[in-house]
Design a protein around this motif. Structure first.
Motif, PDB file in Angstrom:
ATOM      1  N   VAL A  24       0.808  -1.217   0.000  1.00 47.87           N
ATOM      2  CA  VAL A  24       0.000   0.000   0.000  1.00 47.87           C
ATOM      3  C   VAL A  24       0.845   1.273   0.000  1.00 47.87           C
ATOM      4  CG1 VAL A  24      -1.579   1.388   1.412  1.00 47.87           C
ATOM      5  CG2 VAL A  24      -2.111  -0.995   0.920  1.00 47.87           C
ATOM      6  N   PRO A  25       1.885   1.397   0.839  1.00 50.05           N
ATOM      7  CA  PRO A  25       2.647   2.657   0.829  1.00 50.05           C
ATOM      8  C   PRO A  25       3.238   2.993  -0.537  1.00 50.05           C
ATOM      9  CG  PRO A  25       3.149   1.402   2.807  1.00 50.05           C
ATOM     10  CD  PRO A  25       2.349   0.500   1.917  1.00 50.05           C
ATOM     11  N   ARG A  26       3.824   1.991  -1.211  1.00 54.38           N
ATOM     12  CA  ARG A  26       4.400   2.260  -2.531  1.00 54.38           C
ATOM     13  C   ARG A  26       3.306   2.574  -3.540  1.00 54.38           C
ATOM     14  NH1 ARG A  26       6.849  -1.669  -6.862  1.00 54.38           N
ATOM     15  NH2 ARG A  26       7.627  -0.132  -8.330  1.00 54.38           N
ATOM     16  N   ALA A  27       2.195   1.822  -3.491  1.00 51.48           N
ATOM     17  CA  ALA A  27       1.095   2.066  -4.429  1.00 51.48           C
ATOM     18  C   ALA A  27       0.543   3.478  -4.264  1.00 51.48           C
ATOM     19  CB  ALA A  27      -0.003   1.030  -4.223  1.00 51.48           C
ATOM     20  N   TRP A  28       0.458   3.958  -3.034  1.00 48.73           N
ATOM     21  CA  TRP A  28      -0.056   5.300  -2.786  1.00 48.73           C
ATOM     22  C   TRP A  28       0.865   6.352  -3.386  1.00 48.73           C
ATOM     23  CZ3 TRP A  28      -4.029   8.094  -2.119  1.00 48.73           C
ATOM     24  CH2 TRP A  28      -3.971   9.354  -1.532  1.00 48.73           C
ATOM     25  N   GLY A  29       2.160   6.143  -3.248  1.00 49.75           N
ATOM     26  CA  GLY A  29       3.110   7.083  -3.836  1.00 49.75           C
ATOM     27  C   GLY A  29       3.021   7.107  -5.350  1.00 49.75           C
ATOM     28  N   ILE A  30       2.880   5.941  -5.970  1.00 51.50           N
ATOM     29  CA  ILE A  30       2.745   5.872  -7.426  1.00 51.50           C
ATOM     30  C   ILE A  30       1.461   6.559  -7.873  1.00 51.50           C
ATOM     31  CG2 ILE A  30       2.375   4.287  -9.370  1.00 51.50           C
ATOM     32  CD1 ILE A  30       4.245   2.308  -7.877  1.00 51.50           C
ATOM     33  N   TYR A  31       0.386   6.303  -7.144  1.00 55.96           N
ATOM     34  CA  TYR A  31      -0.903   6.927  -7.463  1.00 55.96           C
ATOM     35  C   TYR A  31      -0.786   8.456  -7.466  1.00 55.96           C
ATOM     36  CZ  TYR A  31      -5.450   8.936  -6.204  1.00 55.96           C
ATOM     37  OH  TYR A  31      -6.563   9.737  -6.137  1.00 55.96           O
ATOM     38  N   ARG A  32      -0.181   8.999  -6.432  1.00 58.40           N
ATOM     39  CA  ARG A  32      -0.049  10.459  -6.346  1.00 58.40           C
ATOM     40  C   ARG A  32       0.790  11.014  -7.497  1.00 58.40           C
ATOM     41  NH1 ARG A  32       1.936  11.655  -0.350  1.00 58.40           N
ATOM     42  NH2 ARG A  32       3.319   9.946  -0.970  1.00 58.40           N
ATOM     43  N   ASP A  33       1.871  10.298  -7.829  1.00 55.21           N
ATOM     44  CA  ASP A  33       2.723  10.771  -8.926  1.00 55.21           C
ATOM     45  C   ASP A  33       1.980  10.749 -10.261  1.00 55.21           C
ATOM     46  OD1 ASP A  33       4.762  11.178  -7.140  1.00 55.21           O
ATOM     47  OD2 ASP A  33       5.868   9.346  -7.674  1.00 55.21           O
ATOM     48  N   LEU A  34       1.157   9.724 -10.480  1.00 57.42           N
ATOM     49  CA  LEU A  34       0.415   9.633 -11.739  1.00 57.42           C
ATOM     50  C   LEU A  34      -0.663  10.716 -11.823  1.00 57.42           C
ATOM     51  CD1 LEU A  34       0.133   5.757 -11.976  1.00 57.42           C
ATOM     52  CD2 LEU A  34       1.343   7.227 -13.588  1.00 57.42           C
ATOM     53  N   VAL A  35      -1.347  10.974 -10.730  1.00 59.88           N
ATOM     54  CA  VAL A  35      -2.348  12.041 -10.741  1.00 59.88           C
ATOM     55  C   VAL A  35      -1.676  13.390 -10.989  1.00 59.88           C
ATOM     56  CG1 VAL A  35      -4.076  13.265  -9.367  1.00 59.88           C
ATOM     57  CG2 VAL A  35      -3.962  10.770  -9.267  1.00 59.88           C
ATOM     58  N   ASP A  36      -0.533  13.607 -10.351  1.00 57.34           N
ATOM     59  CA  ASP A  36       0.208  14.850 -10.579  1.00 57.34           C
ATOM     60  C   ASP A  36       0.629  14.983 -12.044  1.00 57.34           C
ATOM     61  OD1 ASP A  36      -0.050  15.594  -7.951  1.00 57.34           O
ATOM     62  OD2 ASP A  36       1.968  14.947  -7.359  1.00 57.34           O
ATOM     63  N   ALA A  37       1.094  13.860 -12.621  1.00 62.19           N
ATOM     64  CA  ALA A  37       1.512  13.877 -14.022  1.00 62.19           C
ATOM     65  C   ALA A  37       0.332  14.184 -14.938  1.00 62.19           C
ATOM     66  CB  ALA A  37       2.157  12.547 -14.401  1.00 62.19           C
TER      67      ALA A  37
END
Length: 388
Positions: A70-83
């Motif tokens: 979950v922690p890594r998935a959350w970080g990836i999610y935020r980066d993709l939304v930002d992108a």
């Protein structure tokens, strides 16, 4: 169409990466200047995609296993939304991987970006409550199995059946005899393919019993030989159970990046439920489908499942044409018995191959990736027309 079409794609496991790479290739054939970015693996990258993140190590099955990532998935999610917020793609394409992509697609939809869901979540099987969310956030769903389209149509979700992309992505690289001799296998002896899954936790749950089943098969059929189709990005220690390989069975050939050659050459395959069962069906390879989840995950999830069969070959056929050994039914003895039935009963093996040929015919015609690309581009055109 703008000369700088921007497409964001998100997939989270090897099968989705295979489809993503093929989709990106077809989009760029139609629109050579298209910019493809997103979340995926090596195949999407090789097709020209620029990765915001690589999915390596993220794909797991089960509730208890998912908590760890979950922690890594959350970080990836935020980066993709930002992108997506910064780059403003013309369309976002989610490919399978529903627990992650459902949340991501909802966030990107809120940014006003069109959303296409390709290789749709199996809402017809479980978690049908998500259907209303799908209807609100998705501009079009692209499905790859014929029985899926009516399900979405009844719910009022825009849907297109494009066929299965594996029909054009599964050609073996070598003739059977050449392939087998290259890997130290005897073309005159029966070959048992072992496909224990593409995730580390799948191998932990499945591979030990496949090793034990190999010993029982060899006891009855000493000429049997074995090949393991190794999924990408699996560490060597995932295959630690092979240390217990039975002394009476021929040591297995470990074969990387050649699942289609393995299945095209095998007399029978023992396959973890998933995309590989469709590959086996396309190659007409009789199979024994197995799977095991963590007990807690299975108990919590089972009440929400709306189907009584799991293997895609059986779902497409509308009846049980290959055996499924799930949870407690998955034992070395049961696996060996089903595999030996194929290996020792030519009439039974021929009937299974005939049934699998019917399944292949129902998957549509080759060209699914091209049709999917055309649908994705049609969504971008429709969106731009609405904004004018």
């Amino acid at each position: 169409m703008s000369s700088r079409l921007r497409v964001m794609i998100s997939c989270g496991e090897p099968s989705g990466d295979l489809y993503a790479g093929a989709l990106a290739t077809e989009i760029q054939r139609i629109e050579p200047s298209a910019i493809v970015t997103g979340f995926g693996g090596d195949r999407l990258q090789r097709a020209g995609g620029t990765l915001v993140h690589h999915f390596s190590g993220l794909s797991v099955t089960g509730l208890t296993e998912a908590v760890r990532v979950v922690p890594r998935a959350w970080g990836i999610y935020r980066d993709l939304v930002d992108a997506a917020r910064t780059e403003r793609p013309d369309v976002f394409v989610a490919i399978d991987f529903p627990d992650f992509n459902f949340v991501l697609a909802r966030a990107i939809h809120k940014l006003g970006i069109p959303v296409v869901y390709y290789i749709s979540p199996q809402l017809w099987a479980w978690r049908r409550g998500r259907l209303s969310t799908m209807k609100r956030m998705v501009d079009r769903v692209l499905v790859i199995f014929p029985f899926e389209a009516p399900f979405y149509e009844r719910a009022g979700v825009p849907v297109s059946f494009v066929g299965h992309p594996l029909l054009e992505l599964t050609a073996p690289a070598q003739p059977r005899e050449t392939f087998m001799r290259t890997h130290g296998l005897d073309p005159a002896r029966p070959l048992v393919a072992l496909l224990p899954g593409s995730r580390r936790n799948e191998l932990r749950a499945i591979l030990p019993d496949l090793v034990a089943a190999a010993g029982r098969i060899a006891d009855r059929l000493p000429a049997a030989q074995f090949a393991i189709a190794r999924a990408p990005h699996l560490a060597d220690d995932s295959f630690a159970p092979l240390a217990a390989w039975p002394s009476g069975a021929t040591r297995p050939a470990m074969i990387d990046q050649a699942t289609d050659d393995v299945l095209a050459s095998a007399d029978v395959a023992i396959v973890a439920s998933g995309t590989a069962t469709v590959q086996a069906a396309i190659h007409g390879c009789p199979m024994v489908v197995v799977y095991r989840l963590a007990p807690l995950t299975y108990r919590l999830g089972k009440p929400f499942v709306h189907v009584d069969t799991y293997a895609m070959a059986n779902l497409v056929a509308g009846r049980r044409i290959v055996p499924e050994l799930i949870q407690e039914a998955f034992t070395p003895e049961a696996v060996a018995a089903e595999a030996l039935r194929v290996l020792t009963d030519p009439g039974h093996a021929a009937r299974v191959r005939t049934d699998l040929a019917e399944v292949r015919a129902r998957l549509g015609a080759p060209g699914a990736s091209r049709r999917a690309a055309e649908e994705v581009l049609a969504v971008t055109r429709a969106s731009k027309t609405r904004r004018v």
